[in-house]
Enzyme design. Structure first.
Site, short mmCIF file in Angstrom:
data_model
loop_
_atom_site.label_atom_id
_atom_site.label_comp_id
_atom_site.label_asym_id
_atom_site.label_seq_id
_atom_site.Cartn_x
_atom_site.Cartn_y
_atom_site.Cartn_z
N ASN A 146 0.80 -1.23 0.00
CA ASN A 146 0.00 0.00 0.00
C ASN A 146 0.84 1.28 0.00
O ASN A 146 0.40 2.30 -0.51
CB ASN A 146 -0.92 -0.03 1.23
CG ASN A 146 -1.50 1.33 1.54
OD1 ASN A 146 -2.40 1.81 0.86
ND2 ASN A 146 -0.97 1.98 2.58
N SER A 203 -4.35 2.99 -8.23
CA SER A 203 -5.09 4.26 -8.24
C SER A 203 -5.91 4.32 -9.51
O SER A 203 -5.55 3.70 -10.53
CB SER A 203 -4.11 5.43 -8.22
OG SER A 203 -4.76 6.64 -8.51
N TYR A 230 3.55 9.86 -11.65
CA TYR A 230 2.76 9.09 -10.68
C TYR A 230 1.81 8.15 -11.41
O TYR A 230 1.71 6.97 -11.07
CB TYR A 230 1.98 10.04 -9.78
CG TYR A 230 1.01 9.37 -8.84
CD1 TYR A 230 1.46 8.66 -7.72
CD2 TYR A 230 -0.37 9.44 -9.05
CE1 TYR A 230 0.57 8.05 -6.85
CE2 TYR A 230 -1.27 8.84 -8.18
CZ TYR A 230 -0.80 8.14 -7.08
OH TYR A 230 -1.69 7.53 -6.22
N SER A 242 3.40 5.21 -12.92
CA SER A 242 3.86 4.25 -11.89
C SER A 242 2.69 3.39 -11.43
O SER A 242 2.85 2.19 -11.17
CB SER A 242 4.53 4.96 -10.71
OG SER A 242 3.60 5.61 -9.86
N LYS A 243 1.50 3.96 -11.36
CA LYS A 243 0.33 3.18 -10.94
C LYS A 243 -0.15 2.27 -12.08
O LYS A 243 -0.62 1.16 -11.82
CB LYS A 243 -0.79 4.11 -10.45
CG LYS A 243 -0.46 4.80 -9.13
CD LYS A 243 -0.18 3.80 -8.00
CE LYS A 243 -0.10 4.44 -6.64
NZ LYS A 243 0.13 3.49 -5.54
P1 NDP Z 1 -1.17 8.62 3.11
O1 NDP Z 1 -0.20 9.70 2.78
O2 NDP Z 1 -2.19 8.87 4.16
O3 NDP Z 1 -0.41 7.27 3.45
C1 NDP Z 1 0.70 6.88 2.70
C2 NDP Z 1 1.48 5.86 3.50
O4 NDP Z 1 2.62 5.45 2.74
C3 NDP Z 1 1.97 6.44 4.81
O5 NDP Z 1 1.88 5.47 5.83
C4 NDP Z 1 3.43 6.77 4.50
O6 NDP Z 1 4.22 6.67 5.67
C5 NDP Z 1 3.79 5.64 3.54
N1 NDP Z 1 4.94 5.99 2.74
C6 NDP Z 1 5.07 6.97 1.82
N2 NDP Z 1 6.31 7.01 1.34
C7 NDP Z 1 7.02 6.05 2.01
C8 NDP Z 1 8.36 5.62 1.99
N3 NDP Z 1 9.28 6.15 1.17
N4 NDP Z 1 8.74 4.61 2.82
C9 NDP Z 1 7.83 4.04 3.66
N5 NDP Z 1 6.54 4.40 3.71
C10 NDP Z 1 6.15 5.39 2.91
O7 NDP Z 1 -1.89 8.29 1.72
P2 NDP Z 1 -2.94 7.13 1.32
O8 NDP Z 1 -3.32 6.33 2.50
O9 NDP Z 1 -3.97 7.77 0.52
O10 NDP Z 1 -2.03 6.28 0.33
C11 NDP Z 1 -1.99 4.87 0.34
C12 NDP Z 1 -1.96 4.37 -1.08
O11 NDP Z 1 -3.17 4.74 -1.72
C13 NDP Z 1 -0.83 4.95 -1.93
O12 NDP Z 1 -0.24 3.91 -2.69
C14 NDP Z 1 -1.55 5.94 -2.84
O13 NDP Z 1 -0.88 6.11 -4.07
C15 NDP Z 1 -2.89 5.24 -3.00
N6 NDP Z 1 -3.99 6.10 -3.45
C16 NDP Z 1 -4.46 7.13 -2.66
C17 NDP Z 1 -5.49 7.92 -3.11
C18 NDP Z 1 -6.06 9.04 -2.31
O14 NDP Z 1 -6.86 9.84 -2.84
N7 NDP Z 1 -5.75 9.16 -1.02
C19 NDP Z 1 -6.09 7.70 -4.43
C20 NDP Z 1 -5.57 6.58 -5.14
C21 NDP Z 1 -4.55 5.82 -4.66
P3 NDP Z 1 5.33 7.72 6.14
O15 NDP Z 1 4.91 9.07 5.68
O16 NDP Z 1 5.32 7.53 7.63
O17 NDP Z 1 6.57 7.22 5.51
#
Ligand code: NDP
Length: 280
Positions: free
Chosen positions: A95, A150, A164, A167-168
């Site tokens: 995720n 996504s 982005y 990548s998705k």
């Molecule tokens: P959040 O920003 O709330 O959560 C993202 C999570 O990914 C966090 O826990 C963050 O942790 C972690 N993360 C990001 N970069 C890294 C890294 N380099 N190493 C380790 N952990 C990482 O966003 P979402 O919950 O929305 O995102 C979750 C997924 O859903 C993603 O793949 C996103 O692309 C996808 N998505 C989200 C949408 C939306 O509208 N919200 C729409 C479509 C897809 P930390 O910052 O602590 O590292």
């Protein structure tokens, strides 16, 4: 008493220090799973751990790993600490992800190619590497992988956030490729494709609270953007992930990308604004 859905299951949920991953970790753990939670931000990861405990999850069912998932040592630690803590891996939820923007404000193909690498390293390469490392354990358990992609992956174009979105798109195809390669080994692979969900995604992208408020208003007030009129909730995405990670519910679903977006991708641009949309 009926057994909980994920009783005796061990799940790694990446990106569980916030948003969709946090909601997924909570749902899995409430339903009996032992979970490895992870992210870079130690305070937010601790908030996830506390949230689980407040909701009745025994602390011994939670393994926390702080770190950047693009680093091989962190990937290795995710696997080794899960095996040391719980002895096996049944479910891998890939995720963690983000839309990494060009801070110079360039868009589309004019963003620096370093931004291409950054988006791919996080959203694709780390998924490939973690999956490689988890394979032997998932094969032993006849396990499940759920990727988080996504609606930006297509088929509609998404030129502003070109890197982005491609990548998705790679994650969608990776899901299909892995599903075919892994099903003879007993491992199922599927994918969820969320639309716009209220998470930390937009602040991670660099928007402030006011900008997020305006964005939310613009999305939810226009039925050609989100026909259901609401942002998605992380808990709703978590329920779909849980369905795909539960073999009893979804055993015959293999290699699929399932959209969950309040209807956003149904709207055809040339018909947007048509009076058939909305209340009139
Ligand atoms: P959040 O920003 O709330 O959560 C993202 C999570 O990914 C966090 O826990 C963050 O942790 C972690 N993360 C990001 N970069 C890294 C890294 N380099 N190493 C380790 N952990 C990482 O966003 P979402 O919950 O929305 O995102 C979750 C997924 O859903 C993603 O793949 C996103 O692309 C996808 N998505 C989200 C949408 C939306 O509208 N919200 C729409 C479509 C897809 P930390 O910052 O602590 O590292």
């Amino acid at each position: 008493m009926t057994a909980k859905r994920f009783e005796n299951k061990v799940a790694i949920i990446t990106g569980s220090s916030n948003g969709i991953g946090r909601a997924t970790a909570l749902l899995f753990a409430e339903e009996g799973a032992q979970v490895t939670i992870t992210g870079r931000n130690s305070e937010r990861l601790e908030e996830t751990r506390k949230l689980l405990i407040e909701n009745g999850v025994p602390s011994e069912n939670i393994n926390s790993v702080i770190g950047d998932i693009t680093e091989s040592e962190v990937q290795e630690k995710l696997i080794s600490s899960t095996i040391n803590s719980f002895g096996k891996i049944d479910i891998l939820v890939n995720n963690a992800g983000a839309l990494i923007p060009d801070k110079l404000g360039n868009v589309g193909i004019f963003q620096n190619v370093q931004i291409l690498d950054d988006n791919f390293n996080l959203n694709v390469r780390s998924v490939v590497e973690l999956t490689q490392r988890a394979f032997e354990y998932l094969e032993a358990s006849r396990g499940e992988i759920v990727n988080v992609s996504s609606i930006a992956s297509g088929p509609q174009g998404h030129s502003a956030h070109n890197y982005y979105s491609i990548s998705k798109a790679a994650i969608d195809q990776l899901t299909r490729n892995l599903a075919l390669q892994f099903i003879p080994h007993g491992i199922r692979v599927n994918c969820v494709n969320p639309g716009i969900v209220s998470t930390g995604f937009f602040s991670a992208l660099g928007l402030n609270d006011e900008q997020i408020g305006l964005f939310t208003e613009s999305m939810t007030s226009d039925p050609s953007k989100i026909p259901s009129g609401e942002m998605g909730k992380p808990e709703e995405i978590a329920k779909l992930i849980a369905f795909l990670a539960d073999r009893n519910s979804s055993s015959y679903i293999i290699g699929q990308t399932i959209t969950i977006d309040g209807g956003s991708t149904l709207v055809m641009g040339m018909l947007a604004g048509n009076s058939n949309l909305g209340k009139s």
